[in-house]
Structure formats: C-alpha cells, structure tokens
Design a protein around this motif. Structure first.
Motif, mmCIF file in Angstrom:
data_model
loop_
_atom_site.group_PDB
_atom_site.id
_atom_site.type_symbol
_atom_site.label_atom_id
_atom_site.label_comp_id
_atom_site.label_asym_id
_atom_site.label_seq_id
_atom_site.Cartn_x
_atom_site.Cartn_y
_atom_site.Cartn_z
ATOM 1 N N PHE A 209 0.829 -1.208 0.000
ATOM 2 C CA PHE A 209 0.000 0.000 0.000
ATOM 3 C C PHE A 209 0.863 1.259 0.000
ATOM 4 O O PHE A 209 0.522 2.250 -0.668
ATOM 5 C CB PHE A 209 -0.947 0.013 1.203
ATOM 6 N N LYS A 213 0.019 3.849 -3.032
ATOM 7 C CA LYS A 213 -0.649 5.119 -2.713
ATOM 8 C C LYS A 213 0.005 6.311 -3.409
ATOM 9 O O LYS A 213 -0.531 7.423 -3.376
ATOM 10 C CB LYS A 213 -0.676 5.345 -1.205
ATOM 11 N N ASN A 216 -1.932 7.387 -9.190
ATOM 12 C CA ASN A 216 -3.216 8.075 -9.331
ATOM 13 C C ASN A 216 -4.047 7.399 -10.404
ATOM 14 O O ASN A 216 -3.817 7.591 -11.588
ATOM 15 C CB ASN A 216 -2.977 9.556 -9.684
ATOM 16 N N ASP A 233 -3.236 -5.310 0.409
ATOM 17 C CA ASP A 233 -2.923 -3.898 0.154
ATOM 18 C C ASP A 233 -3.413 -3.469 -1.221
ATOM 19 O O ASP A 233 -3.854 -2.331 -1.407
ATOM 20 C CB ASP A 233 -1.418 -3.668 0.258
ATOM 21 N N GLU A 236 -7.045 -2.693 -1.020
ATOM 22 C CA GLU A 236 -7.238 -1.398 -0.377
ATOM 23 C C GLU A 236 -6.906 -0.260 -1.333
ATOM 24 O O GLU A 236 -7.608 0.761 -1.374
ATOM 25 C CB GLU A 236 -6.370 -1.294 0.875
ATOM 26 N N ALA A 237 -5.852 -0.434 -2.130
ATOM 27 C CA ALA A 237 -5.456 0.605 -3.086
ATOM 28 C C ALA A 237 -6.499 0.783 -4.177
ATOM 29 O O ALA A 237 -6.745 1.904 -4.644
ATOM 30 C CB ALA A 237 -4.100 0.258 -3.701
ATOM 31 N N ASN A 239 -9.769 0.108 -3.797
ATOM 32 C CA ASN A 239 -10.918 0.738 -3.140
ATOM 33 C C ASN A 239 -10.674 2.217 -2.842
ATOM 34 O O ASN A 239 -11.622 3.004 -2.749
ATOM 35 C CB ASN A 239 -11.262 0.000 -1.839
ATOM 36 N N SER A 240 -9.399 2.599 -2.719
ATOM 37 C CA SER A 240 -9.053 3.985 -2.409
ATOM 38 C C SER A 240 -8.845 4.832 -3.655
ATOM 39 O O SER A 240 -8.645 6.049 -3.554
ATOM 40 C CB SER A 240 -7.780 4.027 -1.550
ATOM 41 N N TYR A 242 -6.331 4.597 -5.886
ATOM 42 C CA TYR A 242 -4.951 4.699 -6.380
ATOM 43 C C TYR A 242 -4.746 3.782 -7.583
ATOM 44 O O TYR A 242 -3.955 4.076 -8.476
ATOM 45 C CB TYR A 242 -3.960 4.340 -5.274
#
Length: 310
Positions: A209, A213, A216, A233, A236-237, A239-240, A242
């Motif tokens: 992550f 992060k 973009n 990770d 999560e990336a 879902n975020s 990135y």
C-alpha cells in the motif's frame, strides 16, 4: 556429467516425456503425475524435470533439475535448494507472449472493451469515448528479457516507457530506468504499471500500500508472480482509487480461492496464469539444449545462479 535416467513430474509430464524420448535415445525418460508421487521416488533418477519442486522437497540422488517454466521461484523461493545440484530453466517465446498479454489488457481498458461486452449482453446500444494508449506513460517493474520485450511493444504504440529495477541499470528500449527506491520520480503520472519481475526474497510483497498510494488511478497489470504484490494492500489501493483497475494473471496462492474478493469486483480482471504458457516444444528444446552442454562439459546460458534466485 552423464545423464542416464530422468523423471518428468506433474503438468505436461507425459507429453514432455514422450517428446524427449523421441529425441534423446541415450536417456530413459519416465513421467509421474502429481497423484502418483511417492516418497523416495527420485532415488532412482539422476535428472528431475518439472514446473515445481518435489512435494516433499526430497531430491534423492538427483544431479540436475530442469524447470519447465521460465521462472525458478518454485525451486528457490523460501527453499533450501541443494548447492550441488545443477538447476536450469526453460527459455521460450515468453517475452513475446507476455508483452502481447499486457498490450491486450491495456487496449481492453482504454478501448472500453468490457463496457461494450456488458452492454451487448444487456442489448444496450451506448457509445463511450475511447482513450488512446498512444502517449501514455508505462512503468515496467522488471527490466530483464521479458521486461525489455514488454517495453518494445509499448514503444511501438508510441508510449513513454520507463523501467523500475533493484539496480536502476539502463536497458535498451526504455526511455529511462530507475532504482525501485526512486519510484516516486515516476509514480504520480504513470498511467499503466506492469509487473514482470521474478519472485525472490527481495521482491516478495515489494508492491504494498505504501508503494501504490503514490499512484493516481493507475492501471495495474501483473504477469510476473502473485507474491510480489501484497494482495490485501492491492484491494485497499483499488478501493481507495490509487489503482483504477488491476489485471491479474498470477496470485500468491493458485488456483485462486473461490472466496477471494477479487472474483466479484469489477475493478479486477482475472486470468488463470496463462500469459505465457510453456509449450511442449519449448520445454523439450530447452532441455535438449542444456543436455548437450552438460554432457560435453560446457555451461549453458539456461543454467541458473541459485544465489541470485532467478
């Protein structure tokens, strides 16, 4: 060194054994399916041929191990491979296969292929502007033979192509190559991140992550090894935001667990480790090449330095 008796184990074992038997009359080739493996099987052979190490990691009296795949992490990663055994690998047209796989995934993404497939299934006529791959910034983790081939095909698409490696050594075909520790110099405006590095103790979960992060909405394509990415990770990336889409051909555990959250997530494109399948001919010819080198006392380029782990 003399080679008299070889065992081919696991996937493609019967086909490769037949191929080699027809071409090397001085060696006896047997094959063993995974379900037929038994302890001490390798005590009767001097050569072991397979995609992976023996189930019990017992090499018996083996003097030479030949990997049917281009990678050798299944023999070396987190394993105590015997130093007195020769280890060689298969060299096929893997670079071209993987480069076309990566190009196909990138074009699928930018040309909205999945969008139109879904609309076709629903009987929907709806146009959507495509984005050109031309001019995009491609970052490739892994700048060896395969990474160089991937760079070449994206350069033909008039992309800007950058490499990431542990050393940062410049390679032909890249606009620039950076040390992995300097990834922030190119991460923010990278459009496509491609992973084709080998799995070693230095690359395990290299992509986490804290790394992702810095991107973009990047398109991520992994055609290397699954364990290079921390998969939790990565989720999560995604879902975020990135990572906009992750095209994964390899996973830490294969086959991918049926309960994996990757299956039901539209931001993941999954394939079952097929970016560069080894053909029987590629496996057989690579073995034959190394065989003649070994019996004549020469060293083949396909013999692996186990200390480097690839």
């Amino acid at each position: 060194m003399k080679i008299k008796k070889a065992i081919v184990y696991g996937r493609l074992s019967k086909e490769v054994s037949t191929y080699l038997t027809e071409r090397l009359r001085d060696v006896k080739f047997d094959f063993c399916l995974e379900e037929d493996y038994s302890p001490n099987l390798l005590d009767d052979y001097d050569t072991y041929i397979s995609f992976k190490s023996p189930p019990d990691d017992n090499y018996g009296k083996i003097k030479w191990v030949h990997s049917l795949g281009g990678g050798v992490d299944s023999f070396l990663f987190n394993k105590a491979f015997p130093k007195d055994i020769i280890l060689s690998r298969t060299k096929g047209d893997f670079g071209r296969k993987i480069s076309e796989y990566c190009l196909a995934r990138a074009l699928m993404y930018y040309q909205n292929i999945r969008y139109y497939e879904e609309n076709q299934n629903e009987g929907i006529w709806a146009q959507k502007n495509a984005d050109l791959l031309c001019g995009k910034k491609i970052t490739i983790l892994g700048t060896g033979e395969i990474g160089t081939k991937v760079a070449q095909i994206f350069k033909l698409m008039e992309c800007k192509v950058y490499g990431l490696s542990l050393t940062g050594t410049m390679k032909k075909g890249f606009d620039a190559v950076y040390k992995f520790s300097d990834f922030r110099k190119i991460s923010n405006d990278t459009n496509v991140l491609i992973i084709v590095a080998p799995l070693t103790s230095k690359t395990k979960e290299l992509i986490d992550f804290d790394f992702l992060k810095n991107f973009n909405n990047v398109l991520l394509i992994n055609a290397g090894r699954g364990a290079i990415i921390n998969e939790y990770d990565l989720l999560e990336a995604v879902n975020s935001g990135y990572v906009s889409c992750a095209c994964l051909d390899v996973f830490s555990t294969e086959p991918l667990n049926e309960k994996s959250p990757f299956w039901g997530n539209r931001k993941f494109v999954i394939s079952p480790h097929v970016a560069a399948l080894t053909s029987v001919e590629e496996a057989g010819e690579a073995f034959i090449q190394v065989y003649y080198k070994i019996i004549n006392g020469f060293k083949s380029e396909l013999i692996v330095d186990s200390g480097k782990e690839y």
